[in-house]
Design an enzyme around this catalytic site. Structure first.
Site, PDB file in Angstrom:
ATOM      1  N   LYS A 203       3.377  13.359   3.891  1.00 15.64           N
ATOM      2  CA  LYS A 203       1.932  13.363   4.144  1.00 15.64           C
ATOM      3  C   LYS A 203       1.601  14.320   5.281  1.00 15.64           C
ATOM      4  O   LYS A 203       2.177  14.234   6.352  1.00 15.64           O
ATOM      5  CB  LYS A 203       1.472  11.953   4.508  1.00 15.64           C
ATOM      6  CG  LYS A 203       1.708  10.934   3.403  1.00 15.64           C
ATOM      7  CD  LYS A 203       1.416   9.523   3.857  1.00 15.64           C
ATOM      8  CE  LYS A 203       2.339   9.048   4.931  1.00 15.64           C
ATOM      9  NZ  LYS A 203       2.236   7.632   5.255  1.00 15.64           N
ATOM     10  N   THR A 236      -9.463   5.808  10.898  1.00 12.59           N
ATOM     11  CA  THR A 236      -8.321   6.178  10.047  1.00 12.59           C
ATOM     12  C   THR A 236      -7.138   5.218  10.217  1.00 12.59           C
ATOM     13  O   THR A 236      -6.073   5.452   9.667  1.00 12.59           O
ATOM     14  CB  THR A 236      -7.820   7.592  10.415  1.00 12.59           C
ATOM     15  OG1 THR A 236      -7.521   7.590  11.816  1.00 12.59           O
ATOM     16  CG2 THR A 236      -8.843   8.659  10.096  1.00 12.59           C
ATOM     17  N   GLY A 238      -4.581   2.658   9.566  1.00  9.30           N
ATOM     18  CA  GLY A 238      -4.100   1.959   8.367  1.00  9.30           C
ATOM     19  C   GLY A 238      -4.031   2.821   7.126  1.00  9.30           C
ATOM     20  O   GLY A 238      -3.749   2.317   6.033  1.00  9.30           O
ATOM     21  N   THR A 239      -4.275   4.138   7.266  1.00 13.08           N
ATOM     22  CA  THR A 239      -4.264   4.991   6.061  1.00 13.08           C
ATOM     23  C   THR A 239      -2.865   5.047   5.420  1.00 13.08           C
ATOM     24  O   THR A 239      -2.739   5.016   4.202  1.00 13.08           O
ATOM     25  CB  THR A 239      -4.729   6.433   6.377  1.00 13.08           C
ATOM     26  OG1 THR A 239      -4.126   6.838   7.584  1.00 13.08           O
ATOM     27  CG2 THR A 239      -6.222   6.538   6.495  1.00 13.08           C
ATOM     28  N   GLY A 240      -1.824   5.115   6.254  1.00 11.95           N
ATOM     29  CA  GLY A 240      -0.458   5.226   5.717  1.00 11.95           C
ATOM     30  C   GLY A 240      -0.075   3.984   4.931  1.00 11.95           C
ATOM     31  O   GLY A 240       0.437   4.068   3.808  1.00 11.95           O
ATOM     32  N   CYS A 241      -0.341   2.805   5.526  1.00 12.72           N
ATOM     33  CA  CYS A 241       0.001   1.540   4.846  1.00 12.72           C
ATOM     34  C   CYS A 241      -0.797   1.434   3.551  1.00 12.72           C
ATOM     35  O   CYS A 241      -0.281   1.025   2.504  1.00 12.72           O
ATOM     36  CB  CYS A 241      -0.353   0.335   5.721  1.00 12.72           C
ATOM     37  SG  CYS A 241       0.315   0.436   7.372  1.00 12.72           S
TER      38      CYS A 241
END
Ligand SMILES: Cc1ncc(COP(=O)(O)OP(=O)(O)O)c(N)n1
Ligand SMILES: Cc1ncsc1CCOP(=O)(O)O
Ligand SMILES: [Mg+2]
Length: 522
Positions: A203, A236, A238-241
């Site tokens: 990412k 933003t 928590g975007t990865g989870c």
């Protein structure tokens, strides 16, 4: 994993064991995900984000908590790891009971915790494993130190179906390999793939100096650069989870890997865009709203994963042309997609219902494996029966508000419009995009009034929806279409320019190139 990069199938007897536990005749299997991750007291990331995204995508999610964090929108104040034995108890409890389609991991903060996870996954094999190698929080707090790197590299990554590191995590897994460009992200994805996961998504959200957010997907052979415009927001956290859990949810529903990744990226983009102005907490990393799809306003109520940029090169099929050139619909579609088609419409004016349905099912498989949406022309029943991504209807087909109520909020609906009034009505009725034309005279559709570039421009100016131009468009005039001054004109839809041709692949490539060049020239 199956050949499309989806998930392994259940043993043939799973349904009978499940059925034996119920008194009803019919059993409905709900897609199920297990998340093994840390709790975020602020509920923006971690277990709480995982539960929300799965619920939003219609997937059941159970949770095994590895650590409890005290955190809010300002950062992480404290972390408490749960004892590995107790994590093991949780894992045994749910893995022995549920039939998870996918396990997704987030914060695995110690070697011992990874060990118990590996032991339980070997005792209770699962169909697919999504590993989000969480190491540092958005605020910069270390959530899993370098001590976990070797067990990740040697034992967890080799059994993962996909890993989703950001550039910092990819760099840590690769002994500090510097990643500052998309080319370096590609090299990192390749090196990580050599560690054993079947797919890698690096990412690029944190990449310096890029106006787009670029993620690099690698399947061991091909790279895909998945781009989306950056959304200016503080929300933003928590975007990865969310991304990794959304991939897990889509896999659980049966998607191919590329399709799951594309849907997940779009879900995050839509959630960020919807939530960009909300204020929750006083810190710099606010959470976003995972349930943007449930909002009351009819125009924002659709949990649409439709990306208007997909209208760029819209391939509309024609069975007469395929017959003339002696090729199957599947071969024609494969070539169009390989050449750069970004969305497909199955336009079948002659086939009987049964034949149309079989054709649609075969085409859905091809499109899903390439992460390209497939819409059905005119026939809502066929779209429902094959679970297509949406439909395209005209002014004399089923009314759009009725189509929307039949297909629900998630499906894509396109409507043909020749006038500003029709464009306004399409928006009111809940369409996602407008097809406008014939821009130029065409032999493909009989008795079709030509509206010209001026008519197209008038519709674009009146439309609140994205527009795709159609009718008589090919390599020679696509540039002139894209150059009309209308930001919501997203691309061209073509039939004969691709399918009434000796080589679909060559024509698709040429047209794609022409469109890209004309876009650059705007
Ligand atoms: C992208 C796109 N735009 C317009 C049309 C035409 O739809 P319609 O007016 O319903 O005519 P038919 O295609 O059904 O003959 C389209 N199909 N796709
Ligand atoms: C379906 C349709 N609707 C308006 S024009 C058209 C036909 C477009 O075909 P071609 O790209 O071959 O001109
Ligand atoms: Mg029609």
């Amino acid at each position: 994993m199956n050949s499309l990069g989806g998930i392994r199938s259940w043993p043939a007897n799973w349904r009978s064991t499940t059925a034996s536990m119920t008194t009803t005749e019919s059993v409905r299997k709900v897609p199920q995900v297990l998340t093994v991750a840390g709790s975020d007291s602020g509920a923006g990331a971690g277990i709480q984000a995982d539960l929300k995204v799965c619920a939003a995508r219609g997937v059941y999610c159970a949770s095994v908590i590895t650590a409890v964090t005290a955190q809010n929108t300002r950062g992480v104040q404290s972390v408490h790891l749960l004892p590995p034995e107790f994590i093991s108890e949780q894992l045994k409890s749910v893995l022995s009971d549920f039939e998870f389609d996918v396990v997704k991991t987030g914060m695995l903060p110690s070697t011992e915790i990874v060990e118990v996870l590996l032991q339980n996954l070997s005792d209770f094999p699962v169909r697919a494993l999504v590993v989000d190698p969480v190491m540092v929080s958005t605020s910069g707090h270390v959530l899993a130190g370098s001590s976990i790197l070797s067990i990740f590299r040697e034992r967890l990554l080799p059994i993962a179906d996909i890993i989703t590191p950001n550039v910092k995590e990819a760099s840590a897994l690769l002994d500090g390999f510097r990643i500052e460009t998309v080319a370096e992200m590609r090299s990192a994805a390749k090196s990580l793939h050599e560690m054993g996961p079947r797919f890698v998504l690096v990412k690029g959200g944190d990449l310096p100096d890029s106006s787009d957010s670029v993620d690099v997907y690698f399947d061991g052979k091909e790279f895909h650069e998945l781009r989306s415009p950056r959304i200016a927001t503080r929300n933003t956290h928590g975007t990865g989870c969310t991304l990794a859990s959304c991939i897990a949810a889509e896999l659980a529903k049966g998607s191919s890997m590329l399709s799951a990744v594309k849907v997940a990226k779009r879900f995050v983009d839509n959630a960020l865009d919807y939530s960009k102005d909300i204020v929750i907490g006083s810190g710099m990393q606010g959470p976003f709203d995972h349930f943007f799809g449930l909002k009351k306003d009819p125009q924002s109520s659709r949990c649409s994963i439709f990306n208007p940029d997909d209208l760029f090169l819209y391939a509309v099929t024609d069975s007469r042309m395929n017959k003339k050139w002696n090729r199957s619909i599947v071969d024609a579609l494969k070539a169009a997609i390989e050449g750069g088609a970004t969305i497909i419409q199955l336009r079948e004016k002659e086939a009987e219902t049964r034949e149309f349905l079989e054709e649609a099912k075969a085409c859905i498989d091809i499109c899903r494996s390439h992460g390209v949406s497939l819409l059905i022309n005119d026939r809502i029943d066929i779209a429902l029966a094959c679970d297509a991504d949406g439909v395209h209807v005209g002014q004399s087909d089923m009314p759009v508000d009725l189509v929307r109520s039949l297909l629900g909020p998630d499906k894509i609906i396109g409507v043909s419009c020749k006038t500003p009034e029709q464009a306004h009505q399409a928006w009111k009725d809940g369409a996602d995009y407008i097809g406008s034309g014939g821009v130029f005279p065409t032999n493909t559709k009989a008795n079709n009034r030509t509206i010209g570039l001026d008519g197209l421009k008038e519709v674009c100016e009146a439309s609140k929806l994205p527009v795709v131009a159609i009718g008589g468009i090919g390599i020679s005039n696509a540039g002139s279409v894209m150059q009309i001054d209308a930001p919501n004109l997203k691309g061209v839809a073509v039939v004969s320019a691709l399918f009434d041709q000796d080589c679909v692949l060559t024509q698709a490539k040429k047209l794609h190139k022409t469109l890209k060049e004309s876009k650059r020239g705007i």
